[in-house]
Design a protein around this motif. Structure first.
Motif, PDB file in Angstrom:
ATOM      1  N   UNK A 256       0.789  -1.342  -0.082  1.00 15.48           N
ATOM      2  CA  UNK A 256      -0.047  -0.057   0.015  1.00 15.48           C
ATOM      3  C   UNK A 256       0.850   1.324   0.145  1.00 15.48           C
ATOM      4  N   UNK A 257       0.688   2.103  -1.027  1.00 15.97           N
ATOM      5  CA  UNK A 257       1.720   3.251  -1.276  1.00 15.97           C
ATOM      6  C   UNK A 257       0.610   4.768  -1.104  1.00 15.97           C
ATOM      7  N   UNK A 258       1.275   5.445  -0.312  1.00 18.80           N
ATOM      8  CA  UNK A 258       0.450   6.806  -0.234  1.00 18.80           C
ATOM      9  C   UNK A 258       1.123   7.518  -1.262  1.00 18.80           C
ATOM     10  N   UNK A 259       0.343   8.534  -2.004  1.00 19.73           N
ATOM     11  CA  UNK A 259       0.884   9.309  -3.009  1.00 19.73           C
ATOM     12  C   UNK A 259       1.559  10.413  -2.552  1.00 19.73           C
ATOM     13  N   UNK A 260       2.738  10.608  -3.013  1.00 20.41           N
ATOM     14  CA  UNK A 260       3.417  11.784  -2.542  1.00 20.41           C
ATOM     15  C   UNK A 260       3.279  13.156  -3.450  1.00 20.41           C
ATOM     16  N   UNK A 261       2.477  12.894  -4.608  1.00 16.34           N
ATOM     17  CA  UNK A 261       2.589  14.077  -5.414  1.00 16.34           C
ATOM     18  C   UNK A 261       1.702  15.261  -4.756  1.00 16.34           C
ATOM     19  N   UNK A 262       2.474  16.456  -5.013  1.00 13.10           N
ATOM     20  CA  UNK A 262       1.931  17.749  -4.432  1.00 13.10           C
ATOM     21  C   UNK A 262       2.675  17.899  -2.827  1.00 13.10           C
ATOM     22  N   UNK A 263       3.279  16.885  -2.099  1.00 16.13           N
ATOM     23  CA  UNK A 263       3.685  17.211  -1.034  1.00 16.13           C
ATOM     24  C   UNK A 263       5.020  18.307  -1.161  1.00 16.13           C
ATOM     25  N   UNK A 264       5.776  17.929  -2.098  1.00 11.48           N
ATOM     26  CA  UNK A 264       6.877  19.156  -2.345  1.00 11.48           C
ATOM     27  C   UNK A 264       6.439  20.572  -2.589  1.00 11.48           C
ATOM     28  N   UNK A 265       5.335  20.741  -3.043  1.00 10.48           N
ATOM     29  CA  UNK A 265       4.628  22.026  -3.392  1.00 10.48           C
ATOM     30  C   UNK A 265       4.225  22.835  -2.076  1.00 10.48           C
ATOM     31  N   UNK A 266       3.693  21.920  -1.221  1.00 10.07           N
ATOM     32  CA  UNK A 266       3.219  22.456   0.050  1.00 10.07           C
ATOM     33  C   UNK A 266       4.258  22.638   0.950  1.00 10.07           C
ATOM     34  N   UNK A 267       5.407  21.922   0.986  1.00  5.62           N
ATOM     35  CA  UNK A 267       6.625  22.343   1.815  1.00  5.62           C
ATOM     36  C   UNK A 267       7.236  23.508   1.348  1.00  5.62           C
ATOM     37  N   UNK A 268       7.359  23.604  -0.130  1.00  8.26           N
ATOM     38  CA  UNK A 268       7.922  24.850  -0.636  1.00  8.26           C
ATOM     39  C   UNK A 268       7.229  26.060  -0.576  1.00  8.26           C
ATOM     40  N   UNK A 269       5.915  26.066  -0.607  1.00  8.73           N
ATOM     41  CA  UNK A 269       5.124  27.257  -0.406  1.00  8.73           C
ATOM     42  C   UNK A 269       5.371  27.601   1.084  1.00  8.73           C
ATOM     43  N   UNK A 270       5.105  26.621   1.896  1.00  9.71           N
ATOM     44  CA  UNK A 270       5.321  27.216   3.618  1.00  9.71           C
ATOM     45  C   UNK A 270       6.742  27.931   3.799  1.00  9.71           C
ATOM     46  N   UNK A 271       7.751  27.405   2.962  1.00 14.09           N
ATOM     47  CA  UNK A 271       9.108  27.938   3.091  1.00 14.09           C
ATOM     48  C   UNK A 271       9.088  29.336   2.439  1.00 14.09           C
ATOM     49  N   UNK A 272       8.183  29.472   1.242  1.00 12.89           N
ATOM     50  CA  UNK A 272       8.174  30.807   0.737  1.00 12.89           C
ATOM     51  C   UNK A 272       7.358  31.827   1.417  1.00 12.89           C
ATOM     52  N   UNK A 273       6.605  31.327   2.304  1.00 18.18           N
ATOM     53  CA  UNK A 273       5.700  32.213   3.132  1.00 18.18           C
ATOM     54  C   UNK A 273       6.703  33.065   4.091  1.00 18.18           C
ATOM     55  N   UNK A 274       7.930  32.457   4.520  1.00 15.10           N
ATOM     56  CA  UNK A 274       8.565  33.226   5.322  1.00 15.10           C
ATOM     57  C   UNK A 274       9.416  34.321   4.358  1.00 15.10           C
ATOM     58  N   UNK A 275       9.647  34.257   3.250  1.00 16.21           N
ATOM     59  CA  UNK A 275      10.053  35.460   2.276  1.00 16.21           C
ATOM     60  C   UNK A 275       8.810  36.552   2.340  1.00 16.21           C
ATOM     61  N   UNK A 276       7.699  36.358   2.632  1.00 14.84           N
ATOM     62  CA  UNK A 276       6.646  37.287   2.697  1.00 14.84           C
ATOM     63  C   UNK A 276       6.502  38.136   4.006  1.00 14.84           C
ATOM     64  N   UNK A 277       6.703  37.210   4.965  1.00 15.10           N
ATOM     65  CA  UNK A 277       6.918  37.838   6.311  1.00 15.10           C
ATOM     66  C   UNK A 277       8.111  38.637   6.576  1.00 15.10           C
ATOM     67  N   UNK A 278       9.142  38.108   5.814  1.00 13.91           N
ATOM     68  CA  UNK A 278      10.591  39.061   5.811  1.00 13.91           C
ATOM     69  C   UNK A 278      10.722  39.993   4.899  1.00 13.91           C
ATOM     70  N   UNK A 279       9.649  40.153   4.066  1.00 18.56           N
ATOM     71  CA  UNK A 279       9.599  41.059   2.893  1.00 18.56           C
ATOM     72  C   UNK A 279      10.951  41.024   2.196  1.00 18.56           C
ATOM     73  N   UNK A 280      11.511  39.815   1.837  1.00 16.63           N
ATOM     74  CA  UNK A 280      12.665  39.618   1.096  1.00 16.63           C
ATOM     75  C   UNK A 280      12.026  38.578  -0.111  1.00 16.63           C
ATOM     76  N   UNK A 281      12.605  38.785  -1.284  1.00 13.87           N
ATOM     77  CA  UNK A 281      12.671  38.199  -2.589  1.00 13.87           C
ATOM     78  C   UNK A 281      12.737  36.697  -2.266  1.00 13.87           C
ATOM     79  N   UNK A 282      12.253  35.610  -2.461  1.00 10.85           N
ATOM     80  CA  UNK A 282      12.952  34.179  -2.118  1.00 10.85           C
ATOM     81  C   UNK A 282      14.065  33.921  -2.814  1.00 10.85           C
ATOM     82  N   UNK A 283      14.280  34.317  -4.102  1.00 13.38           N
ATOM     83  CA  UNK A 283      15.622  34.101  -4.617  1.00 13.38           C
ATOM     84  C   UNK A 283      16.772  34.984  -3.989  1.00 13.38           C
ATOM     85  N   UNK A 284      16.463  36.029  -3.154  1.00 12.69           N
ATOM     86  CA  UNK A 284      17.370  36.727  -2.233  1.00 12.69           C
ATOM     87  C   UNK A 284      17.694  36.112  -1.021  1.00 12.69           C
TER      88      UNK A 284
END
Length: 402
Positions: free
Chosen positions: A240-268
């Protein structure tokens, strides 16, 4: 509390946000303007000796970690005289008296006394003196740095500094950490193996040694190189396998929200291009530099104005109102953008010259005064001679143009 803020200071994501903003606020720092070039050089040398750029960098970082800090201007006065106020005059600050700048962390600073009764007064809820450990120091001897100033009801709770940036970002960092850990657990257990066998003895209290041995043998051999041997009639295995599609997107967007609160571009901030959000580009960096310029004005303006006057008194013995400073812009044009700008300016000058609006000397004055230009510093008065006209020129006749 400062203990928790010091603990958050050790978090890598917190350091990335606070140190990025602090470093950008002091990356190019300030430029001194003075009518006398010699005075300007002496002031710049004094600012370098005092390491003003480094002190302000750490002050900006302490604003992010703890909400603010103090910088003590050491003029060589005895400890018992520090409680006395000083004025920005030669009587209080003699030439050569400024020994250095001392950064004071807010954990050892406590407001001494302040006006809490007259809201119309300029010093309402502004400490007039501070206790540094057990030494009372008048506020006129200190430079106060703070950001994210809280409302009046919370000023005392924040020790008359500001709300730390790490406290504001804590909720976002905590949510990202939980998301990342959940994703790691899911990746570790995304596959579940169902081993179908006779477990009646496990369920009803019989001798389960044989069933446990079979399960243990299977677990030990569970590998890509392992072999599972099953009884044809009484055992079976299912994956029995749990689908992993979309998990990386959720983790990445949670990380990118930090750029919002810091007001710093994610690439920076992270060195990665954002996914799921609009791609960062020149406009994002321009917005970030505008934010840094605004933060410089809020945090650095008042301390810099006071410090510059103290430095003038220590260097020249007087305060010259004509001596000013300005923050060097962080945004830089590319070589192509500079070339396009110079071409537009050259075409404009050519039109004005042809119509007699300006003279050649005035055009050369503009070229000489252009900061960072190719012809900056040329002598406007040394106009080169006009080139000899060609005889083949139809408008040329006997040395006179038609």
């Amino acid at each position: 509390g400062y203990a928790m803020c010091a603990d958050l200071m050790q978090d890598g994501l917190m350091q990335a946000g606070v140190e990025t903003v602090a470093d950008e606020m002091t990356r190019k720092f300030i430029e001194i303007s003075a009518p006398d070039e010699m005075v300007k050089k002496r002031l710049e040398a004094e600012l370098q000796r005092l390491d003003v750029r480094g002190v302000f960098n750490r002050a900006a970082a302490w604003c992010g970690y703890f909400g603010g800090c103090l910088v003590y201007m050491d003029t060589g006065d005895a400890p018992e005289d520090l409680a006395k106020p000083i004025a920005l005059t030669p009587e209080f600050i003699a030439q050569g008296s400024l020994r250095g700048l001392r950064l004071i962390e807010p954990v050892v600073a406590t407001p001494g006394w302040y006006n809490s009764s007259d809201p119309l007064a300029a010093d309402y809820f502004e400490p007039r003196a501070w206790y540094v450990q057990s030494t009372l120091v008048d506020a006129s001897r200190l430079l106060v740095f703070r950001q994210n100033t809280p409302p009046l009801l919370l000023k005392a709770a924040y020790n008359f500094f500001g709300v730390p940036a790490v406290q504001i970002a804590l909720d976002y960092v905590a949510h990202f950490t939980q998301t990342r850990e959940s994703a790691a657990k899911l990746l570790k257990k995304f596959s579940t193996t169902v081993f179908k066998t006779d477990i009646s003895r496990l369920l009803y209290g019989g001798d389960a040694a044989q069933a446990k041995a079979r399960i243990g043998q299977f677990a030990a051999q569970r590998d890509n190189d392992g072999v599972a041997v099953l009884d044809y009639e009484s055992e079976a295995m299912e994956q029995l396998n749990t689908p992993l599609s979309g998990v990386d997107v959720i983790v990445r967007q949670a990380l990118e929200l930090l750029a919002v609160v810091w007001r710093i571009p994610a690439v920076k901030l992270f060195g990665i291009s954002p996914a799921g959000l609009n791609a960062t580009g020149e406009s994002d960096m321009q917005n970030f530099y505008d934010f840094i310029a605004s933060r410089q004005g809020k945090v650095f303006a008042a301390p810099l104005e006071r410090l510059l006057k103290v430095v003038q008194l220590s260097v020249a013995g007087a305060v010259d109102p004509a001596v000013t400073y300005s923050f060097v812009p962080l945004w830089e044009m590319t070589a192509r953008e500079k070339a396009d700008r110079d071409k537009v300016l050259a075409d404009t000058d050519a039109v004005y010259l042809d119509r007699g609006v300006i003279s050649e000397e005035e055009a050369r004055n503009a070229l000489a005064a252009q900061p960072g230009g190719r012809y900056a510093g040329i002598d406007p008065g040394k106009v080169p001679p006009m080139p000899q006209a060609s005889i083949r020129d139809p408008d040329y006749a006997g040395g006179i143009y038609a």
